[in-house]
Design an enzyme around this catalytic site. Structure first.
Site, short mmCIF file in Angstrom:
data_model
loop_
_atom_site.label_atom_id
_atom_site.label_comp_id
_atom_site.label_asym_id
_atom_site.label_seq_id
_atom_site.Cartn_x
_atom_site.Cartn_y
_atom_site.Cartn_z
N SER A 90 0.85 -1.19 0.00
CA SER A 90 0.00 0.00 0.00
C SER A 90 0.88 1.23 0.00
O SER A 90 1.80 1.34 0.82
CB SER A 90 -0.92 0.02 1.22
OG SER A 90 -1.52 1.30 1.38
N GLY A 91 0.60 2.15 -0.91
CA GLY A 91 1.40 3.37 -0.98
C GLY A 91 1.17 4.30 0.19
O GLY A 91 2.12 4.76 0.84
N SER A 92 -0.11 4.59 0.50
CA SER A 92 -0.38 5.51 1.62
C SER A 92 0.09 4.92 2.93
O SER A 92 0.62 5.64 3.80
CB SER A 92 -1.87 5.85 1.68
OG SER A 92 -2.65 4.71 1.98
N GLY A 257 -1.58 5.13 -3.50
CA GLY A 257 -0.30 4.93 -4.16
C GLY A 257 -0.26 3.74 -5.09
O GLY A 257 0.36 3.79 -6.16
N THR A 258 -0.91 2.63 -4.70
CA THR A 258 -0.93 1.47 -5.59
C THR A 258 -1.75 1.74 -6.84
O THR A 258 -1.45 1.22 -7.92
CB THR A 258 -1.46 0.23 -4.85
OG1 THR A 258 -2.69 0.56 -4.18
CG2 THR A 258 -0.45 -0.28 -3.83
#
Length: 341
Positions: A90-92, A257-258
Site C-alpha cells: 500500500s502506498g499511503s 499509491g498502488t
C-alpha cells in the site's frame, strides 16, 4: 484499569488516508516469510478484528503491524491491514509507516535525506525521505513492479450496462474505469455514489475478468475499483483526478499509491508514459501523490514498470488499545450502516 491486552499505536495519515501503526504489544505472527505472516493474520482475523472493528476501529481505518524484517536488506517490515483485506503493498500505508518510523524516532533521522528499505508482504520498498527540523516532510516510495493486465475489455455491470475497463497491478489489483463516462467529476459530494458503484464494479470484475499475479498465485482477485478522470498536460508532466473505492464501501481519501502505480503501468502500456515521466494524481479531497516511472521490469512474463510515488504523512496521536476482561465484544463488531455499500 484492567486489561488482558494492550496494543500501542501511533496514528498517522498520508494525504488524508488513515494508516495507524502498531509499535508494541503484538508478537510477530508465525511464518517463515513475511507473506506467510501476512497470510496468518488474514486467516486468523483476531488482530484484524481487534484493531479494525468498532469500537476501536472503523471502515475508515487502516492499521499496520511493525514486525522484524525477514529480508537481509530491510531496515523494518510491516503488514498492512485494510478494512476487508491484508494486501501485498500500500502506498499511503508505506508513507504512514515511514513517517512513524522517522518522526517517532524508531529509525534514526538523517537530515536532509534519510534512506531506508522497508519490507512489505509484496516485496522490498525503497524509501527516501526529505527531512527538516525533525520532520519527514515528504516520503518517496519505490514501489514493487507494476503492470497492465487487461486493456479495454468489456464488463457487464447490473443496472449500468457494459463498461470498457482495464485491469492492472500496482502493489494491489485494480479494475480501472473512466470516471467521466460514468458522470463523476471526482468531488467530495460524490463519495457515497462512487463507493457504492465501485463495490459493484469490483465484484463484477472478479466474476467476469479475474486476476492472478504471475509471480504470486496466492494473490488471485481484484481488490479495488479506480475511477480515473481525464488527463491533462502540465509543464512537469501529466495530471489527473482519481478516486478508489475500497471494500466494503468507502473511498480512499488519498490518491492511493498502488492505484497511481497501476495507472502509470497502464499509461506505459499505451505509450503515454515512459521512464522518467511524472504523473500527479489528485484525490477526491484535493490531496496529491506524485508518481514517476523509475525503470522497466518484468513481472513474470508481463512487461511492467518500477514506479515511485511520493506524498506527505502526519502523526495525529498516540493510543493504547485495551481489552477489559468483562467486555462482551472482544473482537468488536461492524454494522451495515457504515460497514458496506
Amino acid at each position: 484499569m484492567r486489561s488482558t491486552k494492550t496494543i500501542h499505536v501511533i496514528s498517522c495519515h498520508a494525504e488524508g488516508e488513515v494508516g495507524d501503526v502498531i509499535v508494541g504489544g503484538v508478537a510477530p505472527p508465525p511464518g517463515e516469510t513475511l507473506w506467510e505472516q501476512r497470510s496468518f493474520i488474514a486467516r486468523d482475523q483476531t488482530l484484524r478484528n481487534f484493531v479494525l472493528n468498532e469500537p476501536r476501529g472503523g471502515v475508515f481505518r487502516h492499521v499496520n503491524l511493525l514486525v522484524p524484517p525477514r529480508h537481509p536488506e530491510a531496515d523494518a517490515a510491516f503488514i498492512i491491514m485494510e478494512p476487508e483485506d491484508t494486501p501485498p503493498m500500500s502506498g499511503s500505508n508505506s508513507i504512514c509507516v515511514s513517517t512513524v518510523l522517522l518522526d517517532g524516532g524508531i529509525v534514526p533521522m538523517i537530515e536532509p535525506i534519510t534512506e531506508m528499505v522497508l519490507e512489505a508482504p509484496g516485496g522490498l520498498v525503497r524509501v527516501k525521505a526529505e527531512c527538516r527540523n525533525g520532520k519527514a516532510e515528504r516520503i518517496f516510495v519505490q514501489n514493487v513492479t507494476s503492470f497492465a493486465d487487461k486493456l479495454s475489455v468489456p464488463l457487464d455491470v447490473e443496472g449500468i450496462g457494459t463498461l470498457t475497463v482495464d485491469t492492472a497491478y500496482g502493489g494491489d489489483s485494480f479494475v480501472v474505469v473512466d470516471a467521466e463516462a460514468l458522470g463523476f467529476a471526482i468531488v467530495e459530494d460524490e463519495a457515497k455514489d462512487i463507493a457504492r458503484l465501485g463495490v459493484r464494479i469490483t465484484n463484477a470484475a472478479n466474476e467476469q475478468l479475474g486476476f492472478s499475479h504471475p509471480e504470486n498465485p496466492d494473490w488471485n482477485h481484484i481488490s479495488f475499483c479506480a475511477f480515473c478522470g481525464p488527463l491533462s498536460q502540465t509543464p512537469t508532466g501529466l495530471t489527473g483526478r482519481s478516486a478508489v473505492a475500497i471494500q466494503p464501501g468507502k473511498v480512499d481519501r488519498s490518491p492511493t499509491g498502488t492505484a497511481v502505480s497501476a495507472r502509470m503501468a497502464l499509461m506505459a502500456a499505451r505509450g503515454q508514459m515512459t521512464i522518467g515521466d511524472t504523473f500527479e494524481a489528485v484525490s477526491i479531497i484535493g490531496s496529491s501523490f506524485t508518481g514517476r516511472i523509475v525503470s522497466q521490469q518484468m513481472a513474470g512474463d508481463r512487461p511492467g514498470i518500477v514506479p515511485e510515488i511520493s506524498g506527505r504523512g502526519w502523526i495525529t496521536g498516540i493510543h493504547q488499545h485495551m481489552l477489559d476482561p468483562s467486555d462482551p465484544w472482544p473482537g468488536g463488531y461492524k454494522l451495515s450502516d457504515t460497514w458496506g455499500a
